[in-house]
Design an enzyme around this catalytic site. Structure first.
Site, PDB file in Angstrom:
ATOM      1  N   GLY A  54       0.843  -1.195   0.000  1.00 11.38           N
ATOM      2  CA  GLY A  54       0.000   0.000   0.000  1.00 11.38           C
ATOM      3  C   GLY A  54       0.874   1.238   0.000  1.00 11.38           C
ATOM      4  N   CYS A  81       5.456  -5.846   1.491  1.00 12.52           N
ATOM      5  CA  CYS A  81       5.788  -4.411   1.431  1.00 12.52           C
ATOM      6  C   CYS A  81       5.121  -3.651   2.580  1.00 12.52           C
ATOM      7  CB  CYS A  81       5.425  -3.840   0.067  1.00 12.52           C
ATOM      8  SG  CYS A  81       6.322  -4.696  -1.220  1.00 12.52           S
ATOM      9  N   TYR A  82       4.116  -2.814   2.307  1.00 14.36           N
ATOM     10  CA  TYR A  82       3.478  -2.096   3.406  1.00 14.36           C
ATOM     11  C   TYR A  82       2.954  -3.084   4.456  1.00 14.36           C
ATOM     12  CZ  TYR A  82       0.563   0.910   6.223  1.00 14.36           C
ATOM     13  OH  TYR A  82       0.027   1.575   7.295  1.00 14.36           O
ATOM     14  N   HIS A 166       7.552  -7.765  -4.064  1.00 13.85           N
ATOM     15  CA  HIS A 166       6.230  -8.275  -4.468  1.00 13.85           C
ATOM     16  C   HIS A 166       6.331  -9.687  -5.042  1.00 13.85           C
ATOM     17  CE1 HIS A 166       3.811  -4.687  -3.918  1.00 13.85           C
ATOM     18  NE2 HIS A 166       4.838  -3.982  -4.356  1.00 13.85           N
ATOM     19  N   GLU A 168       3.846 -11.419  -5.937  1.00 17.00           N
ATOM     20  CA  GLU A 168       2.677 -11.670  -6.797  1.00 17.00           C
ATOM     21  C   GLU A 168       2.877 -11.238  -8.243  1.00 17.00           C
ATOM     22  OE1 GLU A 168       3.042  -9.445  -4.505  1.00 17.00           O
ATOM     23  OE2 GLU A 168       1.893  -7.618  -4.806  1.00 17.00           O
ATOM     24  N   SER A 220     -25.903 -13.294 -24.534  1.00 16.93           N
ATOM     25  CA  SER A 220     -25.468 -12.326 -25.542  1.00 16.93           C
ATOM     26  C   SER A 220     -24.358 -12.881 -26.420  1.00 16.93           C
ATOM     27  CB  SER A 220     -24.941 -11.076 -24.834  1.00 16.93           C
ATOM     28  OG  SER A 220     -23.744 -11.412 -24.146  1.00 16.93           O
ATOM     29  N   GLY A 221     -23.792 -14.023 -26.010  1.00 17.54           N
ATOM     30  CA  GLY A 221     -22.629 -14.530 -26.730  1.00 17.54           C
ATOM     31  C   GLY A 221     -21.336 -14.088 -26.068  1.00 17.54           C
ATOM     32  N   GLY A 222     -21.427 -13.164 -25.096  1.00 25.88           N
ATOM     33  CA  GLY A 222     -20.245 -12.744 -24.350  1.00 25.88           C
ATOM     34  C   GLY A 222     -19.818 -13.835 -23.379  1.00 25.88           C
ATOM     35  N   VAL A 223     -18.545 -13.792 -22.951  1.00 26.22           N
ATOM     36  CA  VAL A 223     -17.991 -14.859 -22.119  1.00 26.22           C
ATOM     37  C   VAL A 223     -18.744 -14.998 -20.790  1.00 26.22           C
ATOM     38  CG1 VAL A 223     -15.908 -15.675 -20.952  1.00 26.22           C
ATOM     39  CG2 VAL A 223     -15.717 -14.380 -23.082  1.00 26.22           C
ATOM     40  N   ASP A 224     -18.917 -13.888 -20.083  1.00 25.68           N
ATOM     41  CA  ASP A 224     -19.467 -13.982 -18.733  1.00 25.68           C
ATOM     42  C   ASP A 224     -20.919 -14.468 -18.729  1.00 25.68           C
ATOM     43  OD1 ASP A 224     -17.019 -13.038 -18.032  1.00 25.68           O
ATOM     44  OD2 ASP A 224     -17.675 -10.978 -17.724  1.00 25.68           O
ATOM     45  N   SER A 226     -22.374 -16.167 -20.957  1.00 27.73           N
ATOM     46  CA  SER A 226     -22.426 -17.556 -21.443  1.00 27.73           C
ATOM     47  C   SER A 226     -22.078 -18.543 -20.339  1.00 27.73           C
ATOM     48  CB  SER A 226     -21.441 -17.771 -22.600  1.00 27.73           C
ATOM     49  OG  SER A 226     -21.792 -16.971 -23.691  1.00 27.73           O
ATOM     50  N   LYS A 366     -11.659 -13.492 -14.049  1.00 31.58           N
ATOM     51  CA  LYS A 366     -11.914 -13.794 -15.467  1.00 31.58           C
ATOM     52  C   LYS A 366     -11.280 -15.122 -15.906  1.00 31.58           C
ATOM     53  CE  LYS A 366     -13.699 -12.023 -19.295  1.00 31.58           C
ATOM     54  NZ  LYS A 366     -14.977 -11.301 -19.378  1.00 31.58           N
TER      55      LYS A 366
END
Ligand code: XMP
Length: 523
Positions: A54, A81-82, A166, A168, A220-224, A226, A366
């Site tokens: 942070g 870190c922080y 870090h 990550e 809608s055909g979108g990933v989420d 679907s 995602k």
């Protein structure tokens, strides 16, 4: 209950990334603001805590502190870190402001055998302002760097650790292994967070929420949307009715793909509503971008409402909200919450329709959504699809929208997509070094039809036709973007094919503006 690691967010830009890495180690993780109510966090029965980095300084007035319930838990902790400084401060050590901020690549050397960091030297990504002057009681230095005798610290008995770098980020190649060791070896969390277990848990949760009621979904055909729909279908089968509205603004073969994936392959009750004529009528002579969006949104909603009424107005509605949306909308820093754009709700759902939401992806990143989609048997072209705006091709068909101009745009777009796919450039890949430098592939790539005519010559004939602009960007978050450095021969091939194969176009240009100052879409 799944073993959980809680990440407390002290304001680092990498906090979400920490939670993602923990989940890559197949352990469930959730992110909370550092000052979240204790009861909320404890409800998850965490097996350990990670304190993020942070921007603050521990002695600054009002600086974030490690909460008492965490310190009193007796559980393993990893401060980054922080987080390391806050832990030091809380446990009676001393933190002092450093004259210079250390930021960037460094090499650490392990100086004490320990369960977190393997022996030897390794590159890491440093980022800290303050420096630790005196370790808390019981802590020893585990690793040093040329600039710091305390690149890592630990109390091997209480299993509390601190890292000044870090783990990550990709610039710390051994960082994932440190996170894995922390959560699996040190916290002893069972690594069972896999697509299969995610699906199993989601199914139970969905069934518990909806019982025997019927549920509506707008595909809608979108990933989420679907993956959310496929999950709900797996859980409740025919209690789910899915509605797919063909607005006439879809890409080439999109309707077919959706109908095949859901209807034929999954045996889902999928109702395709043909709203093409209605949409074309509503959009006649409309060129102003915001008016286009509004009309499309309204027409979509009317169509959807009518369909919902026909199937008995279900009480529940599936929505593909994913974890970053949830985290960002509750961000204590309002400037972060505000980043979610309102115009993205266009083509979404009416505010005055009352549904109870079923949100099976609410806790998924995602990449997990995609992994679940694949495990559910959705086709790769759907699961790996690039984002597509709600108003569809309308915002890429500048000027007036007519069926002919849409057909031209669709054909050009399909050629561009096909060639990018052949070259393996429809996804982003990035080298391990240099943030954003040398990105390959595209995060979003499409064609835009411009309402501008230019002169050309084809054979012996003079032509006077419209222009296609190709747009391709690299980006991680879609808030900023750079234009993709596509190979010249690929661009040449696409331009050639568009001129030869697509009716009504005699010129192709490539958009080399970044965002900002431009946006990704042209309208
Ligand atoms: P811009 O053009 O603002 O786009 O740089 C950023 C991302 O948002 C998508 N986008 C939209 N998505 N409805 C949507 O659902 C919209 O009206 C809309 N406008 C832009 C765009 O495709 C990109 O991924």
């Amino acid at each position: 209950m799944t073993d959980t690691i809680v990440v407390l967010d002290f304001g680092s830009q990498y906090s979400q990334l920490i939670a993602r890495r923990v989940r890559e180690a197949q352990v469930y993780s959730e992110l909370f603001p550092w000052d979240a109510p204790a009861a909320q966090v404890l409800a998850l029965k965490p097996k350990g805590y990670i304190l993020s980095g942070g921007p603050a300084s521990v002695y600054a007035p009002g600086a974030p502190q490690v909460p008492h319930y965490v310190l009193d838990s007796g559980l393993p902790m990893l401060g980054i870190c922080y987080g390391m400084q806050a832990l030091t401060h809380a446990l009676g050590g001393r933190v002092a402001p450093a004259a210079e901020r250390e930021f960037g690549p460094a090499e650490i050397e392990t100086i004490q055998i320990n369960p977190l960091i393997h022996p030897g030297r390794q590159p890491v990504w440093m980022s800290h302002g303050d420096r630790i002057e005196a370790l808390p009681e019981g802590f020893i230095s585990l690793a040093r760097s040329p600039n710091s005798p305390l690149a890592a610290m630990g109390n091997l008995e209480t299993r509390r650790f601190g890292l000044q770098f870090h783990p990550e980020v990709r610039h710390t190649p051994g960082g994932f292994e440190m996170i894995r060791r922390f959560v699996v070896d040190i916290c002893q969390a069972v690594p069972d967070w896999t697509p299969e277990s995610i699906i199993q848990q989601s199914i139970e949760r969905i069934r518990a929420q909806v019982g025997k009621a019927s549920v509506l979904s707008a595909v809608s055909g979108g990933v989420d949307s679907s993956v959310a729909t496929a999950l709900v279908h797996r859980a409740i089968g025919d209690q789910l009715v899915s509605v797919f509205v063909d607005t006439g603004l879809l890409r080439q073969d999109e309707r077919l793909q959706v109908e095949k994936a859901f209807g034929a392959a999954m045996g889902m009750r999928l109702i395709t509503v043909n709203a093409i004529e209605e949409m074309m009528d509503a959009l006649e002579n409309v060129t102003e971008p915001e008016r286009k969006r509004r009309i499309i949104g309204e027409t979509f909603i009317r169509t959807f409402e009518a369909q919902a009424a026909k199937v008995g107005s279900p009480h529940f509605l599936v929505q593909g909200t994913i974890y970053p949306d949830v985290v960002e909308s509750r961000a204590p820093d309002r400037s972060k919450g505000d980043r979610i754009k309102t115009h993205h709700n266009v083509g979404g759902l009416p505010e005055d329709m009352i549904f109870e939401l079923v949100e099976p992806l609410r806790y998924l990143f995602k990449d997990e959504v995609r992994a679940v989609g694949e495990a559910l048997g959705l086709p790769a072209e759907l699961v790996w699809r690039q984002p597509f705006p709600g108003p569809g091709l309308a915002v890429r068909c500048l000027g007036e929208i007519t069926p002919e101009r849409l057909a031209t745009l669709r054909a050009a777009d399909a050629i561009f997509t096909e060639e990018l796919g052949r070259a393996g450039l429809l996804r982003m890949t990035r080298p391990a070094t240099g943030k954003g430098e040398g990105d390959q592939g595209t995060a979003q790539a499409f064609a835009v039809l411009l309402p501008v005519r230019s002169v050309g010559v084809m054979g012996d004939l003079r032509t006077y036709q419209e222009v296609i602009a190709l747009r391709a960007v690299t980006t991680e978050d879609f808030m900023t973007a750079d234009w993709a450095r596509l190979p010249y021969d690929l661009l040449g091939r696409v331009a050639n094919r568009i001129i030869n194969e697509v009716h009504g176009v005699n010129r192709v240009v490539y958009d080399i503006t970044s965002k900002p100052p431009a946006t990704i879409e042209w309208e």
